[in-house]
Each structure stands twice: as C-alpha cells, then as structure tokens.
Design a protein around this motif. Structure first.
Motif, PDB file in Angstrom:
ATOM      1  N   ALA A   8      56.114  13.500 -23.079  1.00  0.00           N
ATOM      2  CA  ALA A   8      55.144  13.462 -21.978  1.00  0.00           C
ATOM      3  C   ALA A   8      54.429  12.119 -21.956  1.00  0.00           C
ATOM      4  O   ALA A   8      54.310  11.437 -22.985  1.00  0.00           O
ATOM      5  N   THR A   9      53.943  11.761 -20.772  1.00  0.00           N
ATOM      6  CA  THR A   9      53.141  10.551 -20.590  1.00  0.00           C
ATOM      7  C   THR A   9      51.765  10.954 -20.070  1.00  0.00           C
ATOM      8  O   THR A   9      51.665  11.664 -19.060  1.00  0.00           O
ATOM      9  N   VAL A  10      50.726  10.514 -20.750  1.00  0.00           N
ATOM     10  CA  VAL A  10      49.356  10.815 -20.335  1.00  0.00           C
ATOM     11  C   VAL A  10      48.991   9.920 -19.158  1.00  0.00           C
ATOM     12  O   VAL A  10      49.172   8.698 -19.209  1.00  0.00           O
ATOM     13  N   THR A  11      48.491  10.528 -18.097  1.00  0.00           N
ATOM     14  CA  THR A  11      48.199   9.765 -16.877  1.00  0.00           C
ATOM     15  C   THR A  11      46.712   9.575 -16.617  1.00  0.00           C
ATOM     16  O   THR A  11      46.329   8.667 -15.880  1.00  0.00           O
ATOM     17  N   ALA A  21      48.560  15.224 -19.006  1.00  0.00           N
ATOM     18  CA  ALA A  21      49.953  14.900 -18.694  1.00  0.00           C
ATOM     19  C   ALA A  21      50.524  16.018 -17.841  1.00  0.00           C
ATOM     20  O   ALA A  21      49.967  17.124 -17.801  1.00  0.00           O
ATOM     21  N   HIS A  22      51.618  15.753 -17.149  1.00  0.00           N
ATOM     22  CA  HIS A  22      52.279  16.779 -16.335  1.00  0.00           C
ATOM     23  C   HIS A  22      53.727  16.902 -16.798  1.00  0.00           C
ATOM     24  O   HIS A  22      54.436  15.892 -16.915  1.00  0.00           O
ATOM     25  N   VAL A  23      54.142  18.142 -17.087  1.00  0.00           N
ATOM     26  CA  VAL A  23      55.499  18.399 -17.560  1.00  0.00           C
ATOM     27  C   VAL A  23      56.053  19.613 -16.812  1.00  0.00           C
ATOM     28  O   VAL A  23      55.310  20.391 -16.198  1.00  0.00           O
ATOM     29  N   SER A  37      44.106  11.660 -26.786  1.00  0.00           N
ATOM     30  CA  SER A  37      45.170  10.884 -26.157  1.00  0.00           C
ATOM     31  C   SER A  37      44.545   9.920 -25.164  1.00  0.00           C
ATOM     32  O   SER A  37      43.382  10.078 -24.757  1.00  0.00           O
ATOM     33  N   PRO A  39      45.274   7.313 -21.548  1.00  0.00           N
ATOM     34  CA  PRO A  39      46.175   7.054 -20.419  1.00  0.00           C
ATOM     35  C   PRO A  39      47.238   6.030 -20.799  1.00  0.00           C
ATOM     36  O   PRO A  39      46.951   4.999 -21.412  1.00  0.00           O
ATOM     37  N   ASP A  41      49.706   6.707 -22.866  1.00  0.00           N
ATOM     38  CA  ASP A  41      50.380   7.152 -24.085  1.00  0.00           C
ATOM     39  C   ASP A  41      51.684   7.858 -23.735  1.00  0.00           C
ATOM     40  O   ASP A  41      51.712   8.733 -22.851  1.00  0.00           O
ATOM     41  N   ARG A  42      52.763   7.494 -24.406  1.00  0.00           N
ATOM     42  CA  ARG A  42      54.025   8.237 -24.331  1.00  0.00           C
ATOM     43  C   ARG A  42      54.229   8.887 -25.683  1.00  0.00           C
ATOM     44  O   ARG A  42      54.203   8.216 -26.723  1.00  0.00           O
TER      45      ARG A  42
END
Length: 429
Positions: A8-11, A21-23, A37, A39, A41-42
């Motif tokens: 996931a990537t934190v937006t 994040a959206h998954v 976390s 913004p 972050d992967r």
C-alpha cells in the motif's frame, strides 16, 4: 476474519493522526488507517479488514515519503504522546492547516490560514501527565499512556519534556515505592521553576511516599505536591504545589494545582498576543470571556476592553485568575465562578472570547448565533469540534481571521484561533 498482507501507499493523514491508504479488499476499494505512517510511504501492511475503516500496521517499509524523518524518541511508536514524531515539523504544520481548512464551513475554506510554526521541537513541554502503576511484585512502572491503551509505557527519556520535569519524572519510581494501585501524576513548574506534582491515586499510599515527597521539598528537588487518594475529598498538600508559568505579558501567571495550562509557554505567549491583537481594533467596551481558566487570556484582554467578565467554573482556577488580575492592577476585570454554557451575558456585550475543552462548545455556539454579540474569538485545540461549532455560527458571522499555533510539536494536535464578526457589523462600522 484473518489479517491480510498487502502492498500500500499512504496518500494522506487523517485528523486523528493516522496515515490513510486505499487498497482493494474482496473486490471493494477500502480506506485503511495506518498509525505512524507518512504520506508517500510505500509499505507492506498487515490489515484487519473486519473494521470500518480498516486498520493496518506497517510490517515492512519499502520506501519512505519525503516528509518522514527519524524519530527523536525510540519509544514513539508505542507511547501515545507523540504520534507524529516521524514527520518533519514543516509537514506537521502544513497538515494541521489542511485539517483545519477541511473542518471549516464550506463557504470559508478559501480563506487564508496563518500558521505559527513550532518554536522548539523538543524539550518544550512544561506540563505533562504521566501514569504510575505499582505491580504486585513491588515494581513501579512510570510512563506515558500507551497508544490506544490505558497502560503506561516506560521510556528511558521523554525528549519533549522540559529537562527539569524530565528529572522529576524519572524520580517518580523511587517516590512511589511500596505503594499499591495506580494513579496519574501531573507535572508542572512551580515556584523558582522547580517541579510541582498533582497526584490522583487509586489505591493505597503508605507513609513512606509522603515522607519521600517531604524530603524532596526540603532538599529543593520539588516546590510542592498535592495528593488525592481513594475516597478523600480534599488533597493532602506538601510544600507549595501551585504551578506557575510566564504569562503572555511577561509577568508570572499563577495556575490551579492539577488544572489546565498550555503545554508550551513561548507558543502560548504568541497565541495570547495574537488574540489581543485581533481584539484591539474593535475597541470593545464590554466583553465576556468563557472557559477563562486561570486568566491566561484575561490578563491581556482586560487591557483591550473597558469591562471584562471572565467566566470559569473550577474554583481553584477562579481563585488563581483573581490573583493574577489583582497582581497586575487590572481592577476593571472581574472573574465570575459559573458554568460557561449556562452563563447569561449582558445584552450590551459586544465581544465573546471562548477557549473550551476539546469537546467544544456547541451550546454556547447556538446561543451566540441567536444573539446580538458583534464579535467572537474562538480558541480551540480540536479542529473537528471547532468545525462543528463554526457551522452553527456561519449563518450569522463572517470569519475575519484564522490562525494555527504549533503548541504541541510532534503530535497531531494544534491550537486554532478563529475571529468572527457578525454579518452586517462591518458595514455599520
């Protein structure tokens, strides 16, 4: 439901402090809240999909967002005190402004928001609450409250505490040796900038605890302490447990033992002077201050208004506020011991300043909206309850200035000041 592991990537950051994040989970796009976390972050994230929104934790950080920094405290991911220590101070301030803007009524979201950045990122707190637990085998655990828990987390050093208070915090384990139960200890600075303690204890405090506190006062390690244990209705007092801070006017400001006081003295002065500068051009004759506490804002507001009624419900704070105003010769201001929500201000009052607790002031906002009060200054430490209350005021008032103050660096909390003028008042002026 078993936890899932996904990339996931934190937006963004949510107002509560978690990254978002959206998954995709079972064909559905879901938001996941991920503590500690940043913004960009992967990461490999373990997700509990049974909750809505889903909750997750970083298992492995693949790459860090540009705002991520190395925390100054090794316990920051466990301790609940500093939930944003992994973010740069600039990112903290910028995100606070974003959160405040999102909480405003829609018609005000285009307005400029002035931001006062952190003056210091570490060793700035001159007030803190720590938790003490005595274990059956005799060990004493002293720490900050663990994130999402009521248990204390032991930390070797609290890097955001004023060094004087940090020394006092580290001595608490020895002070409470032999006690039973648990309690909260509020640390502040007292006379001579020496520590003072306010203790609320659930359990048994043996004579040895009182003896060690008396010795600490005699030796000068503490200015004083007050302890309220079990079913007692009045605290035991040792030495002088009165907290003091430097007021925004540069003079000593007395606080109530165990009562409210801002965490960072220099930033508190910046905020209070801002409130005074907002009020000054209005040339108010009669004003009301609600949730006035020990007079932190009162000592400046009394100089900017002809007649000030400062309203506070806590008796110890009322006594402190009266002492602070008297020490400055501000005889025109008066302190009223009353519930701010129920206080009936004069129809002649042209200004109401309010600084409510985190829960906000819905009832006051409703009354203000239906009143003839020309100006309002709302000081808040919670953007969400502030936004709720401003929505009640927006039909009657225009926002004339909005500002944030980094009172709590390393955290998702911020102080906010919004100045309002009743619609039509500016035309009359």
């Amino acid at each position: 439901m078993r936890p899932l592991h996904v990339d996931a990537t934190v937006t963004s950051l949510a107002p509560g402090g978690d990254g978002v994040a959206h998954v995709e989970i079972d064909g559905e796009r879901r938001a996941v809240f991920i503590p500690w976390s940043a913004p960009g972050d992967r990461a490999r994230v373990e997700i509990d999909p049974s909750r809505r929104p889903a909750r997750g934790r970083i298992v492995e950080l693949a790459s860090a967002g540009v705002d991520r920094v190395a925390p100054a405290c090794a316990w920051s991911s466990r301790c609940g005190g500093c939930d944003w220590m992994h973010l740069s101070l600039e990112a903290q301030s910028r995100t606070h402004v974003d959160h405040v803007r999102a909480a405003l009524p829609a018609t005000w979201r285009h307005l400029p928001i002035a931001a006062s950045p952190a003056l210091e990122g570490l060793a700035y707190r001159t007030r803190a609450r720590v938790h003490v637990r005595c274990l059956p085998r005799g060990d004493v655990v002293v720490g900050m409250r663990e994130a999402r828990s009521h248990d204390p987390v032991e930390v070797e050093t609290c890097v955001v505490l004023d060094p004087v208070l940090e020394t006092a915090r580290r001595a608490l384990g020895a002070v409470f040796a032999g006690a039973r139960g648990r309690g909260d200890v509020q640390l502040a600075l007292g006379a001579g900038r020496r520590p003072v303690l306010s203790v609320r204890w659930d359990g048994e405090l043996p004579p040895g605890v009182f003896g060690r506190l008396e010795a600490a006062v005699v030796e000068g390690a503490l200015a004083g302490a007050q302890l309220l244990a079990g079913d007692a209705t009045r605290p035991a007092r040792i030495g002088d447990p009165t907290p003091w801070m430097t007021g925004a006017d540069g003079a000593p400001l007395r606080l109530a033992p165990g009562g409210f006081g801002q965490a960072c003295e220099p930033m508190n002065a910046v905020l209070a002077r801002h409130v005074a500068s907002v009020v000054r051009p209005w040339a108010i004759e009669r004003a009301v201050e609600l949730y006035a506490g020990a007079g932190n804002l009162s000592v400046l507001l009394a100089r900017e208004t002809g007649d000030l009624a400062s309203v506070e419900s806590a008796r110890d704070a009322v006594e402190a506020a009266r002492a602070n105003l008297a020490a400055r010769g501000l005889a025109r201001a008066r302190v009223v011991e009353a519930d701010a929500e129920a206080y009936e201000w004069s129809r002649a009052a042209k200004l109401v300043v309010l600084d409510p607790p985190r829960t906000g002031a819905r009832a006051v906002a409703e009354r203000l909206a239906a009143s003839r009060v020309a100006h309002v200054v709302y000081v808040s430490c919670d953007a969400q309850t502030l936004g709720r209350d401003l929505a009640l005021l927006e039909p009657a008032y225009d926002a004339t200035s909005i500002a944030t103050f980094e009172m709590f660096p390393q955290t998702s909390h911020v102080e906010i000041v919004v100045a309002l003028t009743r619609r039509g008042e500016r035309r009359r002026a």
